[in-house]
Every structure is written in C-alpha cells, then in structure tokens.
Design a protein around this motif. Structure first.
Motif, PDB file in Angstrom:
ATOM      1  N   UNK A  81       0.829  -1.201   0.000  1.00  8.49           N
ATOM      2  CA  UNK A  81       0.000   0.000   0.000  1.00  8.49           C
ATOM      3  C   UNK A  81       0.864   1.253   0.000  1.00  8.49           C
ATOM      4  N   UNK A  82       1.940   1.237   0.803  1.00  9.39           N
ATOM      5  CA  UNK A  82       2.859   2.372   0.820  1.00  9.39           C
ATOM      6  C   UNK A  82       3.522   2.589  -0.524  1.00  9.39           C
ATOM      7  N   UNK A  83       3.950   1.497  -1.165  1.00  4.85           N
ATOM      8  CA  UNK A  83       4.580   1.595  -2.489  1.00  4.85           C
ATOM      9  C   UNK A  83       3.621   2.210  -3.507  1.00  4.85           C
ATOM     10  N   UNK A  84       2.381   1.728  -3.518  1.00  5.37           N
ATOM     11  CA  UNK A  84       1.410   2.240  -4.480  1.00  5.37           C
ATOM     12  C   UNK A  84       1.069   3.701  -4.208  1.00  5.37           C
ATOM     13  N   UNK A  85       0.969   4.069  -2.922  1.00  5.79           N
ATOM     14  CA  UNK A  85       0.659   5.457  -2.587  1.00  5.79           C
ATOM     15  C   UNK A  85       1.759   6.380  -3.090  1.00  5.79           C
ATOM     16  N   UNK A  86       3.013   5.984  -2.890  1.00  6.76           N
ATOM     17  CA  UNK A  86       4.126   6.809  -3.369  1.00  6.76           C
ATOM     18  C   UNK A  86       4.116   6.877  -4.896  1.00  6.76           C
ATOM     19  N   UNK A  87       3.868   5.737  -5.551  1.00  6.15           N
ATOM     20  CA  UNK A  87       3.839   5.720  -7.019  1.00  6.15           C
ATOM     21  C   UNK A  87       2.751   6.648  -7.553  1.00  6.15           C
ATOM     22  N   UNK A  88       1.553   6.596  -6.959  1.00  5.83           N
ATOM     23  CA  UNK A  88       0.468   7.482  -7.381  1.00  5.83           C
ATOM     24  C   UNK A  88       0.836   8.943  -7.137  1.00  5.83           C
ATOM     25  N   UNK A  89       1.438   9.216  -5.976  1.00 11.65           N
ATOM     26  CA  UNK A  89       1.770  10.586  -5.640  1.00 11.65           C
ATOM     27  C   UNK A  89       2.804  11.158  -6.601  1.00 11.65           C
ATOM     28  N   UNK A  90       3.837  10.394  -6.915  1.00 13.75           N
ATOM     29  CA  UNK A  90       4.859  10.869  -7.846  1.00 13.75           C
ATOM     30  C   UNK A  90       4.274  11.080  -9.241  1.00 13.75           C
ATOM     31  N   UNK A  91       3.314  10.240  -9.611  1.00 13.74           N
ATOM     32  CA  UNK A  91       2.661  10.414 -10.911  1.00 13.74           C
ATOM     33  C   UNK A  91       1.924  11.749 -10.960  1.00 13.74           C
ATOM     34  N   UNK A  92       1.242  12.106  -9.875  1.00 14.31           N
ATOM     35  CA  UNK A  92       0.518  13.383  -9.842  1.00 14.31           C
ATOM     36  C   UNK A  92       1.470  14.572  -9.765  1.00 14.31           C
ATOM     37  N   UNK A  93       2.589  14.398  -9.065  1.00 14.44           N
ATOM     38  CA  UNK A  93       3.568  15.481  -8.993  1.00 14.44           C
ATOM     39  C   UNK A  93       4.136  15.775 -10.380  1.00 14.44           C
ATOM     40  N   UNK A  94       4.434  14.723 -11.112  1.00 14.75           N
ATOM     41  CA  UNK A  94       5.061  14.886 -12.426  1.00 14.75           C
ATOM     42  C   UNK A  94       4.059  15.198 -13.535  1.00 14.75           C
ATOM     43  N   UNK A  95       2.777  14.877 -13.298  1.00 12.27           N
ATOM     44  CA  UNK A  95       1.748  15.131 -14.307  1.00 12.27           C
ATOM     45  C   UNK A  95       0.485  15.621 -13.608  1.00 12.27           C
ATOM     46  N   UNK A  96       0.481  16.877 -13.148  1.00 16.19           N
ATOM     47  CA  UNK A  96      -0.650  17.388 -12.366  1.00 16.19           C
ATOM     48  C   UNK A  96      -1.985  17.305 -13.093  1.00 16.19           C
TER      49      UNK A  96
END
Length: 343
Positions: A303-318
């Motif tokens: 869950x932590x891995x997926x949360x970070x992956x989703x967050x980085x995706x939004x940071x890089x592609x708002x």
C-alpha cells in the motif's frame, strides 16, 4: 494581546494561514518565500503583507533546491502507537527513498479538521511536493480542500476530498473474507468487535461483516465496539465470553484480538475449541500469540509503495487522470479458528 487576523487558536501561524489571508495557494506562498520567479508583483506583495500581519516565521527557509524541487514527500498520520500506522509509514518511507525522495511526517493530535489542518500547515512549511493522508477524513474544510487542490495528495484509507486520489485496502472485502471463513467452518453466525465508529476502515469492515451474514441468511448479532487498543478488546472479550452461543468472532484488529483472547482465557473459554477468532492486519506479533492468530493480512508495504507511485505520478503530471486503486487483502489461516464443535 489580540490574536492576528485570520487565526483563531494559539498555535504559531503556518503557511496555510498565510495562504488564506493572502487569498492564494500554499504553493504560491512557498514560491514567494523561496524567491522563485513567475509570481505577479501584486501577488508577491499580498503574500508578504500576510506574512507581516500574521507574524509568520518560516521553519525551513532553504530547503528548496536550485531546481525548485524539495524532493520531499509529506505524510499526515495520527499521533498513536498503533502498529498498523507505523507499518504503513515504514512502507511509504522505503518506497520514497527508493525513488530518491525524503519523507517528513506530521502527526495530527486529533481527527477533527483543526488537527488535520495544523498537520498540513506544518508540511506546507517544509515545502513538500505532495502529501499522503494516512488518517481518515471524518470531515473536510475549506482549508483542507484548498490544500489538496494545489498540492498533489493521496489518501490511503478510502476517504478523500474533491481532488484527492485514493489508494486503499478493500476493507469490506477483508471483513467478508474473515466472516465467510468462520461460516465455512460451520458456525451459525459471527459476532463482531468493531473499531471506532468514526474511522472509515472500521465502518467498511462492519459493512462487509453484516452483508456477508445477511447474504447467507444468518442472524446478525449486536455489534460491540472498541477503539483499536488491546484494552478495549479485553473489555469486549469479557462481555462476549459470557454469551454461550457466541462461538465465532470477527475482531476488527489484531491488537484488539490480543485483548479478546486474554479475556476469553480468564473466563475459561478456549480459543479455538469454544470460540473461533479472526482479526485484521497480520502484524508481526499475530503469528506468535497463543494461539497464533488467523487474520486478514493488510499489505502495508505494498500500500505504501502504491501510494508513493500514485503521488509521484501526480507530482510529475498534475493534469493527469485520477484513478483510485484498491488493494486486495489476504486471509492467513492459523490456529485461532477451528470447525464448530457444537453439540
């Protein structure tokens, strides 16, 4: 002495307070205080005027690198000793470190909006690029909504604001797996010791438990409620242990289950001979209690891995599409459950 305009409590003013008074986003405040370009002169003046009015003092003036990125993610968690919160945070930190990010954590003193707002304000002061909410949003507020509109935010317990992405374990499915396991062992029905009513995770588990019993045409016993602590499990176990027809119980967390087992043992009711017990989490101690717990494992690290992956995706592609992701829990069968041995 009168309090600064726009602030109603005794905590030091934070970046969100400055943003509210200036009528801008927290990110705009950060850009102004970091001396970054592309800020309108009038906007810069409003922010600096708000800083002066509130007496705001920045905690972390030099964190932003020359690239304008802090390479830091924020996590909002509850001030608690619950193992599940620590395990989730560890999963987030490991995934963030692997991606080249640091993590700063802000513990909310309570789950009301003021506690969450204060935690978000502290993270805004640290120039975090995005935030993971590891607390249930019982209620939201204008300040919380404003923060999540301007700062990429992921929730990991299913609650959300209008613009928050969600990565969450399917808690209703966890309850269904636990309840169905006990029914499959021949028990007529399953009692439930729930978590706190205001926690979304607890509510979803109650829903899954009740739905499974109703779909099977089984009676639904009155639920008992704890607060996630072993002590609350113990208190409820003393009640449940005095109900002869209670032969199976689904407990909403491992830590409460430890207390239930102690109470049943003190009352002379054996687990699993007299009462079968299933819980949720699969913390490290679950395999080593007496008897070892049958539990529904929450994949905290995943869950932590997926949360970070989703967050980085939004940071890089708002502007990217928000697609919630559900994580499936797994039933782990150990020695605390057994076939019904009724007369």
């Amino acid at each position: 002495m009168a309090k600064p305009h726009g602030k109603s409590d005794d905590r030091p003013p934070g970046m969100l307070d400055v943003a509210r008074v200036a009528g801008v986003s927290a990110q705009t405040v950060s850009r102004v205080l970091s001396g970054r370009p592309h800020v309108q002169p009038q906007t810069r003046e409003r922010v600096l005027a708000a800083v002066e009015k509130l007496g705001y003092r920045r905690n972390n003036a030099a964190r932003v690198l020359s690239s304008g990125r802090s390479r830091t993610l924020g996590v909002v968690t509850l001030r608690t000793t619950f193992y599940s919160r620590a395990a989730l945070t560890a999963g987030i930190e490991n995934a963030a470190r692997a991606a080249g990010y640091e993590v700063t954590t802000a513990a909310a003193a309570s789950l009301d909006t003021s506690g969450i707002e204060a935690a978000l304000s502290r993270l805004a002061d640290q120039d975090v690029e995005g935030v993971i909410l590891a607390v249930p949003l019982i209620h939201t507020s204008a300040r919380i909504e404003q923060f999540t509109r301007t700062t990429p935010t992921i929730a990991v317990d299913g609650s959300r604001t209008d613009t928050t992405d969600v990565v969450a374990v399917d808690q209703a499915l966890a309850a269904r797996k636990a309840t169905q396991h006990l029914l499959d062992l021949g028990h007529e029905t399953v009692w439930h010791i729930a978590g706190p009513e205001h926690w979304l995770e607890a509510a979803r588990r109650r829903e899954g438990w009740r739905a499974t019993l109703e779909e099977a045409g089984r009676p639904v016993p009155p639920q008992l409620e704890g607060d996630w602590s072993p002590a609350s499990g113990y208190r409820n176990g003393l009640l449940l242990g005095r109900i002869p027809e209670a032969t199976a119980v689904f407990v909403a967390s491992d830590e409460m289950a430890f207390g239930v087992i102690r109470a049943l043992t003190e009352l002379g009711r054996r687990v699993p001979d007299d009462v079968s017990l299933v819980s949720v989490d699969d913390i490290d101690l679950a395999a080593y209690c007496t008897p070892p717990l049958t539990t529904v494992a929450q994949p905290f690290a995943r869950t932590g891995e997926l949360a970070v992956a989703h967050l980085l995706r939004h940071i890089n592609d708002p502007a990217g599409t928000i697609v919630p992701e559900s994580v499936e829990p797994r039933l782990v069968v150990r020695a605390s459950t057994a076939p019904y041995a009724g007369t």
